[in-house]
Structure formats: structure tokens, C-alpha cells
Design an enzyme around this catalytic site. Sequence first.
Site, PDB file in Angstrom:
ATOM      1  N   HIS A  52       0.811  -1.218   0.000  1.00  0.00           N
ATOM      2  CA  HIS A  52       0.000   0.000   0.000  1.00  0.00           C
ATOM      3  C   HIS A  52       0.843   1.266   0.000  1.00  0.00           C
ATOM      4  O   HIS A  52       0.345   2.328  -0.354  1.00  0.00           O
ATOM      5  CB  HIS A  52      -0.953   0.004   1.199  1.00  0.00           C
ATOM      6  CG  HIS A  52      -2.101  -0.932   1.019  1.00  0.00           C
ATOM      7  ND1 HIS A  52      -2.012  -2.266   1.318  1.00  0.00           N
ATOM      8  CD2 HIS A  52      -3.353  -0.745   0.532  1.00  0.00           C
ATOM      9  CE1 HIS A  52      -3.174  -2.852   1.033  1.00  0.00           C
ATOM     10  NE2 HIS A  52      -3.995  -1.949   0.555  1.00  0.00           N
ATOM     11  N   GLY A  53       2.068   1.165   0.418  1.00  0.00           N
ATOM     12  CA  GLY A  53       2.901   2.353   0.367  1.00  0.00           C
ATOM     13  C   GLY A  53       4.165   2.189   1.175  1.00  0.00           C
ATOM     14  O   GLY A  53       4.242   1.352   2.075  1.00  0.00           O
TER      15      GLY A  53
END
Lengths: 467, 161
Positions: A322-323
Amino acid sequence: MAFGDLIFVFVFLPVCLLLYILTPGKFSNVLLLIFSLLFFAWGTPEYLVLMLCSLAFNYAAGREISALRASGRRVLPNIVLITSVLADLALLGYWKYAGFLLETVNAVFGTSFAARELPLPVGLSFFTFSLISYLADIRRGKTEGAKDPLTFALFVTFFPKLASGPIVAYPEMEEQLAHHPFTWRQFGAGARCFLVGLSKKILLANTLADTFYTLSAVPPEELTAASAWLCALSYAFMLYFDFSGYSDMAVGLGRMFGFRLPKNFDYPYLSSSISEFWRRWHITLGAWFREYVYIPLGGSRVHPFRIFLNLMVVWLLTGLWHGAGSTFLIWGLYHGTLVVLEKLVLDNVLEKIPKPIRIAVTFLLVVVGWVFFFSQTPVEALTRLSRMFFFGGAADGAAAYYAFGALRPLLLGVLAALPLGARLGTELARRGQPWTLLSVFYFAALFLLCVAGMMNETYSASLYAQF
Amino acid sequence: MKSKLIALEALRWLAAALAVLFILFLLGSTPDPAIPFETVEQAAVSQFDLSDVQPGDTAMLRRLYGLSSTDYEGVLFYYPASNMGADELLVLKLADESQSAAVSEAISKRLETQRDSFDGYGAEQFALLTDHAAVEIRGVYVLFAVCENEQAVRESFLNAL
């Protein structure tokens, strides 16, 4: 370009559909590929070169693995697979994690390296996972892979799933890529699905975004419990309607062109455990990690300590996907810990608790997780959580003001997060003609409301497109 | 069989090499993200006439652009002081370049909305928005300026990078 943009709804999609209907079947894949590459190149045309390189690289790798496997070689296909997957991950890693790695190095060693980051190519995380699963499936003999490079390119870049998924494995699409005729029945079903998704995005997610972004701009230490909860709840519903709306639009678009893409959401906020939540939220990402990481690591058929390790690896990677940031890592590990606790410790205890209580507790735990997800730093997340649990005032005038504004979209959100609409639609369809007509008016009204919303909005990209 | 495998392997290496060269080329044309935001904003403001604009806050940035100021490392934002004004200045330092596509689209939409507002209604403003709008995205630095001397603002911005 995003599915919720006027240019997409009124220019890109109608032109593509019209040409698709007029184009003979044998050229339909070429047409869809051209439009998919156009969609990919819309904001950052220079990346078309990169996409073409990636397609050529992975197509060659797929053919090579398939040929080596067919000739009975054992080691060489693995070497081609590993080097290709590493190259794909290097590309993803450069774009998503170089900055984070340099920041970490700077923090640890006191250096001052500056990352030269570039704009993220559209759908990089999603198509990289499709590529990895494609190569792995060929190696495992689940498919021979695409012989035709154009078919392969369409599988990777098919615009409905390119920007925000769902992540589809090649064997699931193989037959459809060869045969996906246009039918008005499929088109109708797809258009309805697209409209439901568009409504979720424009009418619910974008409305909740106003509350969330206003409250998230308030320094966390100034929040009261009421406004901190309002902020977190707005985010929880905004993210759900944003991403599930995009997924519905993707599935609907797929159906319009004769494809059946898998669903990505199944009323996740009705889950009665965190494990169940992850079988209902971003289903195709969970399935990908299960198929290509968890099971190859040994899955659940190993010693409990290994199960614990395997699960934590999967959740660490889910967070990282997700990051690149400590808050995403914490969020991933938080969910991993909860899943491990459920699987190894609380399995029998949970069954004895009434279902409504389990659903409420699961929702609460998920919302707590979202606070890490949307906060910029772990300290900010902890401050927000401390405010939510009354380490500040209970409420103030500002909270009442925002609560009043957010009440309608939040209530609508809660209703829309339940399967009531789908049940009503099925019931109306079952009852026949006059009700069908009513549903036509209903969808037409939804579309008009969405258009009005789209004209007010400046930008309607999916929140998940940035992942 | 062997020649086919050699050809496929060659294609794989060629594609990988091209991708690396392309990334190096892109990196070569990107400014250093370590340049302080203050330097860049001052460069833009120094050439911009602030008499017809007013400073915008977080809510106004969200309303007009759909952007959240907390997502960026630096934000400088002025919007028209009256309904009949079209001058505007937005300077951003992105947290990372992955945000540039969204920002670019938000700016395009803002410009389009403004043009639609003045089309057939305010000829002067429409001309300003059509002929004197500067949009520059260089690395993590973004400039959007609508004013008579947008070229000077643009040059000053680029010189600061």
C-alpha cells in the site's frame, strides 16, 4: 484519467464502446489494446515506452519459461522466473520504495541523500502483480501463457482493471481474451454495475471526502473525541465507497466489453472477524498474497510458529504494497497480529460471542487500523487514537458543526454498506415489467445525480490508484 | 528451439536495457528535490501581481482543486479576490512525484472550469485563461499561474529549480 471524470464517461467510454460494437470480432482485442494504452498514457505519455519495454520483457520471459518447461528443463525455467520477477519488483521498488529507503538510510546514518522520484505510472502495483502471477502460473504449469503478444499486452493493460484492479490471474482471463462477444444483455448488466460504482464514488465517497479532508487538516492535538471519531469514520466509509466504487466500475466496464472480472468487495464492514474482513475487502489482493506468497511459504500446514511467521511476512508485504511508509508497515503488522491472534489463540473463543458484537468489535478494530493508514506519521496516528479514546475533550462546537454536515452522507454510507440495495434490485428484477421500468428510472436518476456531482468535482481519481 | 530461446533471451535483455536507459533519461531531466520550497515560492511570487488575488486556505484549495494541502510538502495558493477575477497562483512542492498526475489533472480541470465560467460572459477573463495560463510540473515542484505576465512567472519559477 479516472472513471469518474466527465471526459471518461462522455468521450473515452462512448467512443471506445461504439468502435468496439462496429469492429469485427477478430480485431476487437487490437481495438481494446489501443484504448487501454491510451488510457495508460493519458496523464504521463512518456511512460508508454516503459510499459512497452515491460510488456516485451515479460512476454519473452513467459514464452521462455513455457518452452523450457515443455522441454523438461527444471532449473533454467526457475532462473528465468526469478530474474524476471526480480526485474519487475525492481521497477515497482524503484518507483514506490526508493524514497522511503533513502529516508531510512538518512535517518540511521545521518546522511542527506535526496531521492529523485518520478511520477508513479498508472496502475504500477496492480499490473506488476498481474505480471508476477502470469510468470508464476506458467512455471507451475497452470497455463502455457499467451502465444500472441497482443493478447498478452491486453491481459496486462486492459483499461477497466489497469488503474485499481481487480488483480486477475491469466488463467481466469485466458478463455475470455479469446472470446468476449458484445451482447446487449451483458452491456446492460455492466452499465448498471458501472452506475452503482460511479454513485458510490461520486455521491458517497466524494461527499464524505469533504468532511474527512476538513477534519484531517485540524492538528490532531486539537481534536476532541467526537471530531476524531468523525474523521476516522468519514475515512472508513470514504475509502470503502471510493475503492469498492472503482472496483464495481471496473467489473461493470469489463462486462460491457464481454469480460467477467472478479468482484473485489463483499460488504466487508459486516465481517465478524478480521480474517473474514480480509476475505471481503480487496478480495483479489488477499487471494494474490495467499496464492503466490502464503501457500509457497508453507501456508497453514506447518508448525504453528511457522504459520505465525508466514502470516506476518504476508501482512508486512500487504502493508508495504500500500505504500512505503512506517504507518503502512504498522497498519500491515497490526492486521497481521490480529489475524494471528484469531487463528492461533481466539479461534474457539470468538464462536461463543454473539455475531452482532463480533461485527461491532471487528468494525472498531478496522477503524483503528485506518487511523494508521491515513496518518502521515505513527506519532500523528497515536495522537489521533488518544483523542478518539477521550484523552482530550469529548466534543466541541466544531465537532457538532461537522457532525451535522456529515450526518446525511454517513447515514447513507451505513445503509449503502449493507446489502439492502442489492436485495431490493434482485427483488424488483424478479417481479417483472413495471418494476423493471422503475429500475430504469432509478438508474437514470442516479446517473443524472452523478453527472451533477462530477461537474462540481475537480478530480475524481481513486484513492487506491496511488497505491 | 535453441535459436528461439536465444531470441527470447535477447529480447528480454534488450527490453530491460531500454527500460533502464529510459529511467536514466527521465531522471536526468528532473530537478533536485532538495531545493527549499521557500526559494521556489519566492521566485514565483516575485513576478506575480498580488493586488487582484487573495490567499487561499485548506478548504478553498479542496473546493477549487479537490486537493488536500496536508498531502504536500509546500503549498502557496492565491485565488481571485472577486468573482470577476481570473488571476490565480498555485505553487506546490509534492511529497513525492507519484502525486503529479493527480495534481496535473486537478489543475487542468480548474482551468477548464474557469474557462467555462467566463466563456461568452467575460471575454477579457476568458482570453486571460486561454492565452496567459502557465502550467509547469518539474519533479516535485508545480506551478500554475494565470496572469498577464505568466511568462515572467514561469521563467522565474524555472530559474529557481
